[in-house]
Design a protein around this motif. Structure first.
Motif, PDB file in Angstrom:
ATOM      1  N   SER A 212      -6.464  10.351   0.824  1.00  0.00           N
ATOM      2  CA  SER A 212      -6.291   8.960   1.242  1.00  0.00           C
ATOM      3  C   SER A 212      -4.839   8.772   1.652  1.00  0.00           C
ATOM      4  N   GLU A 213      -4.652   7.984   2.690  1.00  0.00           N
ATOM      5  CA  GLU A 213      -3.337   7.891   3.308  1.00  0.00           C
ATOM      6  C   GLU A 213      -3.037   6.442   3.666  1.00  0.00           C
ATOM      7  N   LEU A 214      -1.881   5.956   3.268  1.00  0.00           N
ATOM      8  CA  LEU A 214      -1.457   4.599   3.553  1.00  0.00           C
ATOM      9  C   LEU A 214      -0.499   4.582   4.732  1.00  0.00           C
ATOM     10  N   GLY A 215      -0.831   3.819   5.765  1.00  0.00           N
ATOM     11  CA  GLY A 215       0.103   3.535   6.838  1.00  0.00           C
ATOM     12  C   GLY A 215       0.726   2.179   6.567  1.00  0.00           C
ATOM     13  N   THR A 216       2.045   2.115   6.433  1.00  0.00           N
ATOM     14  CA  THR A 216       2.690   0.896   5.961  1.00  0.00           C
ATOM     15  C   THR A 216       3.926   0.537   6.758  1.00  0.00           C
ATOM     16  N   SER A 217       4.244  -0.739   6.780  1.00  0.00           N
ATOM     17  CA  SER A 217       5.411  -1.237   7.499  1.00  0.00           C
ATOM     18  C   SER A 217       6.696  -1.099   6.697  1.00  0.00           C
ATOM     19  N   ASP A 218       6.599  -0.788   5.409  1.00  0.00           N
ATOM     20  CA  ASP A 218       7.779  -0.649   4.556  1.00  0.00           C
ATOM     21  C   ASP A 218       7.506   0.473   3.568  1.00  0.00           C
ATOM     22  N   LEU A 219       7.873   1.678   3.958  1.00  0.00           N
ATOM     23  CA  LEU A 219       7.534   2.867   3.181  1.00  0.00           C
ATOM     24  C   LEU A 219       8.162   2.838   1.792  1.00  0.00           C
ATOM     25  N   GLU A 220       9.425   2.469   1.703  1.00  0.00           N
ATOM     26  CA  GLU A 220      10.111   2.492   0.417  1.00  0.00           C
ATOM     27  C   GLU A 220       9.539   1.452  -0.541  1.00  0.00           C
ATOM     28  N   SER A 221       9.265   0.250  -0.032  1.00  0.00           N
ATOM     29  CA  SER A 221       8.692  -0.786  -0.892  1.00  0.00           C
ATOM     30  C   SER A 221       7.292  -0.407  -1.353  1.00  0.00           C
ATOM     31  N   ALA A 222       6.514   0.168  -0.452  1.00  0.00           N
ATOM     32  CA  ALA A 222       5.162   0.587  -0.819  1.00  0.00           C
ATOM     33  C   ALA A 222       5.205   1.674  -1.884  1.00  0.00           C
ATOM     34  N   ALA A 223       6.116   2.617  -1.744  1.00  0.00           N
ATOM     35  CA  ALA A 223       6.233   3.682  -2.743  1.00  0.00           C
ATOM     36  C   ALA A 223       6.575   3.100  -4.112  1.00  0.00           C
ATOM     37  N   ARG A 224       7.468   2.111  -4.154  1.00  0.00           N
ATOM     38  CA  ARG A 224       7.809   1.485  -5.431  1.00  0.00           C
ATOM     39  C   ARG A 224       6.608   0.756  -6.024  1.00  0.00           C
ATOM     40  N   PHE A 225       5.854   0.053  -5.173  1.00  0.00           N
ATOM     41  CA  PHE A 225       4.699  -0.719  -5.640  1.00  0.00           C
ATOM     42  C   PHE A 225       3.661   0.193  -6.286  1.00  0.00           C
ATOM     43  N   TYR A 226       3.274   1.257  -5.605  1.00  0.00           N
ATOM     44  CA  TYR A 226       2.215   2.121  -6.130  1.00  0.00           C
ATOM     45  C   TYR A 226       2.708   2.977  -7.300  1.00  0.00           C
ATOM     46  N   THR A 227       3.982   3.288  -7.308  1.00  0.00           N
ATOM     47  CA  THR A 227       4.535   3.988  -8.465  1.00  0.00           C
ATOM     48  C   THR A 227       4.434   3.112  -9.709  1.00  0.00           C
ATOM     49  N   ARG A 228       4.694   1.834  -9.524  1.00  0.00           N
ATOM     50  CA  ARG A 228       4.590   0.899 -10.648  1.00  0.00           C
ATOM     51  C   ARG A 228       3.146   0.794 -11.134  1.00  0.00           C
ATOM     52  N   LEU A 229       2.184   0.812 -10.208  1.00  0.00           N
ATOM     53  CA  LEU A 229       0.780   0.673 -10.598  1.00  0.00           C
ATOM     54  C   LEU A 229       0.216   1.942 -11.219  1.00  0.00           C
TER      55      LEU A 229
END
Length: 254
Positions: free
Chosen positions: A14-31
Motif C-alpha cells: 500500500s502506498e500513500l501519495g501525499t502533498s506533505d511527505l514529512e507531515s504524513a510520515a509524522r502522522f502515521y508514525t504516531r498512529l
C-alpha cells in the motif's frame, strides 16, 4: 484464514501519495509506530518506506503530477506486469501508467478498473512487497468501494481469478481459502464527487485509541469506531492531507 504474506494475485503493498511527505510520515508514525526511511536517490523524489522493526510495511510518496489526488493506493502482485497490463485492457480496464521498472526492485503499472477505481500491479524483483501483514501497524484488508459491483466482480475475477463470497450485506474476495478483502456498493450516502476507490485497512490493537490519536493529530473520523456484526471493530479515518484509510482490531477480523 487470511493472507499474511504477499502472494500472486493478492494485495502486496500500500502506498500513500501525499502533498506533505514529512507531515504524513509524522502522522502515521504516531498512529502505528512506523519507522520511515527516505530513499536518498534523487530520481525517486523522496520515496519513503515505512518499517515496523526490520519489515517494510508501506510506502509514502510525493505527488508526481498536479492532477494526482492525495490518496492511498493498493498494489496487487503479478508474475508478469506486461501480460497483466494486456489482461486489464482486455477486461475493460485502463492502464494509466507503465509498465515500468523500479531499479532491480520490480516492475509496476498503474491501472483503473471499469468503474474508475485506481490500483497498482507489482511484478517483484528484489522487493516482494510488505514484509509484515495482518499484524498491528500493517496492512491486513483491502476494500473496493464502487458504484458498479457486478462489473467489478466480472473484471477482478477475470484479471486475477479471485473467488467471491457474496453475502447479503457485504461481498468478500478470496484466493483459495484465504480472504483478503471486500467490496462495498457506493449508494446515495456517498457524495457524487467521491470516485470509486480501493481503501486499505491497517491492523491496530485498539481501534478507539487509534481513532483518538488520529483526531488529536489533525485527522478526521469519517466512520467512528463500530463493531461489525460477526466481524471486527473498525473505523474509517482521514489524515490531515485528505487521504482515507481504515483500521481494524487485529485478531477480530474473521
Amino acid at each position: 484464514m487470511k493472507l499474511d504474506a504477499p502472494v500472486t494475485d493478492g494485495p502486496c503493498w500500500s502506498e500513500l501519495g501525499t502533498s506533505d511527505l514529512e507531515s504524513a510520515a509524522r502522522f502515521y508514525t504516531r498512529l502505528f509506530g512506523w519507522r520511515p526511511e527516505r530513499d536518498a536517490r534523487q530520481e525517486v523524489g523522496g520515496y519513503t518506506v515505512a518499517h515496523l522493526g526490520d519489515a517494510a510495511v508501506a510506502g509514502l510518496t510525493p505527488l508526481y503530477q498536479p492532477s494526482q489526488p492525495v490518496a492511498w493506493t493498493v498494489s496487487f502482485a503479478v508474475r508478469d506486469a506486461d501480460a497483466a497490463a494486456r489482461e486489464v485492457t482486455a477486461a475493460g480496464g485502463q492502464v494509466l501508467s507503465g509498465p515500468a521498472d523500479v531499479f532491480d526492485m520490480g516492475r509496476f503499472l498503474v491501472a483503473a478498473d471499469p468503474g474508475g477505481a485506481v490500483f497498482q500491479l507489482w511484478q517483484a524483483g528484489t522487493f516482494p512487497g510488505a514484509g509484515l501483514s495482518d499484524a498491528p501497524g500493517s496492512l491486513g484488508w483491502v476494500e473496493l468501494l464502487t458504484r458498479s459491483p457486478e462489473q467489478a466482480v466480472s473484471f477482478y475475477t477475470t484479471v486475477f481469478g479471485w473467488d467471491v463470497d457474496a453475502g447479503r450485506h457485504y461481498t468478500r474476495w478470496r484466493l483459495g481459502d484465504a480472504e483478503f478483502g471486500g467490496m462495498v456498493t457506493m449508494d446515495d450516502k456517498f457524495p457524487p464527487e467521491v470516485p470509486a476507490h480501493w481503501l486499505p485497512y491497517f491492523a491496530t490493537e485498539d481501534v478507539d485509541g487509534t481513532t483518538g490519536a488520529a483526531t488529536r493529530a489533525g485527522g478526521d473520523a469519517l466512520m467512528v469506531p463500530t463493531t461489525v456484526p460477526d466481524g471486527p471493530r473498525i473505523a474509517v479515518l482521514r489524515d490531515p492531507q485528505g487521504a482515507m484509510f481504515g483500521v481494524y482490531r487485529a485478531g477480530e477480523e474473521d
